[in-house]
Design an enzyme around this catalytic site. Sequence first.
Site, PDB file in Angstrom:
ATOM      1  N   ARG A   4      -5.899  -3.255   8.614  1.00  0.00           N
ATOM      2  CA  ARG A   4      -6.416  -4.617   8.458  1.00  0.00           C
ATOM      3  C   ARG A   4      -6.090  -5.466   9.684  1.00  0.00           C
ATOM      4  O   ARG A   4      -6.935  -6.127  10.236  1.00  0.00           O
ATOM      5  CB  ARG A   4      -5.815  -5.244   7.199  1.00  0.00           C
ATOM      6  CG  ARG A   4      -6.522  -6.479   6.781  1.00  0.00           C
ATOM      7  CD  ARG A   4      -6.198  -6.913   5.368  1.00  0.00           C
ATOM      8  NE  ARG A   4      -4.973  -6.367   4.815  1.00  0.00           N
ATOM      9  CZ  ARG A   4      -4.802  -6.097   3.530  1.00  0.00           C
ATOM     10  NH1 ARG A   4      -5.769  -6.292   2.677  1.00  0.00           N
ATOM     11  NH2 ARG A   4      -3.650  -5.631   3.084  1.00  0.00           N
ATOM     12  N   ASP A   8       2.453  -1.062  11.706  1.00  0.00           N
ATOM     13  CA  ASP A   8       2.321  -2.439  12.201  1.00  0.00           C
ATOM     14  C   ASP A   8       3.600  -3.255  12.086  1.00  0.00           C
ATOM     15  O   ASP A   8       3.555  -4.472  12.021  1.00  0.00           O
ATOM     16  CB  ASP A   8       1.164  -3.151  11.483  1.00  0.00           C
ATOM     17  CG  ASP A   8       1.396  -3.261   9.992  1.00  0.00           C
ATOM     18  OD1 ASP A   8       2.336  -2.619   9.482  1.00  0.00           O
ATOM     19  OD2 ASP A   8       0.632  -3.985   9.330  1.00  0.00           O
ATOM     20  N   GLY A  19       0.832  -1.209   0.000  1.00  0.00           N
ATOM     21  CA  GLY A  19       0.000   0.000   0.000  1.00  0.00           C
ATOM     22  C   GLY A  19       0.860   1.251   0.000  1.00  0.00           C
ATOM     23  O   GLY A  19       1.858   1.313   0.723  1.00  0.00           O
ATOM     24  N   ASP A  48       5.158  -4.621   6.229  1.00  0.00           N
ATOM     25  CA  ASP A  48       5.564  -5.949   6.656  1.00  0.00           C
ATOM     26  C   ASP A  48       5.722  -6.942   5.493  1.00  0.00           C
ATOM     27  O   ASP A  48       6.761  -7.586   5.335  1.00  0.00           O
ATOM     28  CB  ASP A  48       4.472  -6.420   7.632  1.00  0.00           C
ATOM     29  CG  ASP A  48       4.858  -7.670   8.350  1.00  0.00           C
ATOM     30  OD1 ASP A  48       6.036  -7.783   8.698  1.00  0.00           O
ATOM     31  OD2 ASP A  48       3.986  -8.536   8.539  1.00  0.00           O
ATOM     32  N   ASP A  57      -0.255   1.800   8.422  1.00  0.00           N
ATOM     33  CA  ASP A  57      -0.787   0.940   9.491  1.00  0.00           C
ATOM     34  C   ASP A  57       0.031   0.931  10.786  1.00  0.00           C
ATOM     35  O   ASP A  57      -0.467   0.477  11.812  1.00  0.00           O
ATOM     36  CB  ASP A  57      -0.908  -0.507   8.996  1.00  0.00           C
ATOM     37  CG  ASP A  57      -2.121  -0.700   8.099  1.00  0.00           C
ATOM     38  OD1 ASP A  57      -2.885   0.256   7.927  1.00  0.00           O
ATOM     39  OD2 ASP A  57      -2.292  -1.817   7.577  1.00  0.00           O
ATOM     40  N   ARG A 116       0.891  -4.929  -5.079  1.00  0.00           N
ATOM     41  CA  ARG A 116       1.005  -6.097  -4.196  1.00  0.00           C
ATOM     42  C   ARG A 116       1.241  -7.277  -5.140  1.00  0.00           C
ATOM     43  O   ARG A 116       0.326  -7.688  -5.846  1.00  0.00           O
ATOM     44  CB  ARG A 116      -0.279  -6.299  -3.398  1.00  0.00           C
ATOM     45  CG  ARG A 116      -0.612  -5.106  -2.492  1.00  0.00           C
ATOM     46  CD  ARG A 116      -1.695  -5.452  -1.504  1.00  0.00           C
ATOM     47  NE  ARG A 116      -2.226  -4.277  -0.821  1.00  0.00           N
ATOM     48  CZ  ARG A 116      -1.684  -3.712   0.254  1.00  0.00           C
ATOM     49  NH1 ARG A 116      -0.564  -4.203   0.759  1.00  0.00           N
ATOM     50  NH2 ARG A 116      -2.239  -2.657   0.821  1.00  0.00           N
ATOM     51  N   THR A 119       4.281   2.371   5.922  1.00  0.00           N
ATOM     52  CA  THR A 119       2.892   1.928   5.820  1.00  0.00           C
ATOM     53  C   THR A 119       2.058   2.770   6.775  1.00  0.00           C
ATOM     54  O   THR A 119       2.510   3.059   7.894  1.00  0.00           O
ATOM     55  CB  THR A 119       2.717   0.433   6.174  1.00  0.00           C
ATOM     56  OG1 THR A 119       1.326   0.187   6.457  1.00  0.00           O
ATOM     57  CG2 THR A 119       3.523  -0.008   7.377  1.00  0.00           C
TER      58      THR A 119
HETATM   59  O1  F6P Z   1      -1.431  -0.248   3.394  1.00  0.00           O
HETATM   60  C1  F6P Z   1      -2.192  -0.490   4.459  1.00  0.00           C
HETATM   61  C2  F6P Z   1      -3.652  -0.611   4.087  1.00  0.00           C
HETATM   62  O2  F6P Z   1      -4.196   0.648   3.775  1.00  0.00           O
HETATM   63  C3  F6P Z   1      -4.473  -1.284   5.140  1.00  0.00           C
HETATM   64  O3  F6P Z   1      -4.848  -0.428   6.191  1.00  0.00           O
HETATM   65  C4  F6P Z   1      -5.615  -1.816   4.340  1.00  0.00           C
HETATM   66  O4  F6P Z   1      -6.196  -2.907   4.980  1.00  0.00           O
HETATM   67  C5  F6P Z   1      -4.966  -2.233   3.071  1.00  0.00           C
HETATM   68  O5  F6P Z   1      -3.807  -1.432   2.949  1.00  0.00           O
HETATM   69  C6  F6P Z   1      -5.797  -2.081   1.824  1.00  0.00           C
HETATM   70  O6  F6P Z   1      -5.070  -2.579   0.772  1.00  0.00           O
HETATM   71  P1  F6P Z   1      -5.417  -2.380  -0.773  1.00  0.00           P
HETATM   72  O7  F6P Z   1      -4.860  -1.062  -1.185  1.00  0.00           O
HETATM   73  O8  F6P Z   1      -4.716  -3.503  -1.445  1.00  0.00           O
HETATM   74  O9  F6P Z   1      -6.897  -2.432  -0.900  1.00  0.00           O
END
Ligand code: F6P
Length: 328
Positions: free
Chosen positions: A180, A138, A20, A112, A136, A81, A134
């Site tokens: 998440r 985390d 992300g 992570d 998050d 991703r 990130t």
């Molecule tokens: O990068 C972190 C995050 O924003 C999380 O908080 C969230 O769950 C996830 O990415 C969403 O991912 P994507 O952009 O793949 O929908």
Amino acid sequence: MTTVENTGKIKKIAVLTSGGDAPGMNAVIRAVVRTAKHFGLEVLGVKRGYDGLLSGDVFDMHEKSVSDIIHKGGTILLTARSSEMRTEEGQKKAANICNILGIDALVVIGGDGSITGGLKLARLGVNVIGIPATIDLDLDCSEYTIGFDTAVNTAMEAINKIRDTSFSHERCSVVEVMGRNSGEIALWCAMTCGAEEVLIPENPIEHDIIIAEIFKNRAKGKRHHLVIVAEGSGHTEEFAKKIEQVTGIETRASILGYLQRGGSPTAMDRRLGSLMGYKAVESLINGEKNRIVVIKNNDYKTIDIEEGLNQESTYSNKTYDIIKILSV
Ligand code: F6P
């Protein structure tokens, strides 16, 4: 002026952003590229994270490639991703491409999952350095991950606005923020917005318990209510409906979503992004291998990448308890 000298062991590095996007990633990229050029290194920018590495989508970067980006959200390198990178085959292919391209070290900017991808490459002989980025927050090895401060401030401002309408209509507002597997954004928003309740994956609470509390608080004279839910705790819309059904208090759900990932980075994200980007290249110049840049006790340093990724969570309910005490 810096006293670090390039011993000449590292000649070419590559840099990618993965997972992300997070505000401040551009400040990191800028610092990595400019520090590397300062020490006479070649720099390859990799597009779209590991997907770009796997397809050889790389380009030469110079001081000017990173002009005019420090204030911008997102990542100029683009991100993805990568599902291929989760396979052993993909990892071997990526390591091979690093060899073919003559990359002496790979700088991985991400969360992570992205830095875990880096660890897989490190085990296959690629020198990798991770920089935690990130929203998050985390990564248990680092007290800070780039993007968090901007995301929290964006969410806090949005919740302030929701509070105004919640106050005017004497409603209950249930607001879902990102995260998440991590409740950090939710906890910070709950504390800074004076929420009555916060639901996070690390501290699951039965919906019925929260609903009973809202009901009790209304009876005590509270005229509007704010509940923050971390994305990982889920079911926000259903939860809001249930609160209304059971308590009779008009309730609305708001899911903040991707607006939390964008926007111009705060001073904190720009500053720490710049320092962590610098530190990554300094570490490579000093001959360190397979590291992760972390913030510990307000200082930034590097630790072994594997050790960093294996660190246990230090989550405690203390912040949650304080939120509850202050919200009465
Ligand atoms: O990068 C972190 C995050 O924003 C999380 O908080 C969230 O769950 C996830 O990415 C969403 O991912 P994507 O952009 O793949 O929908």
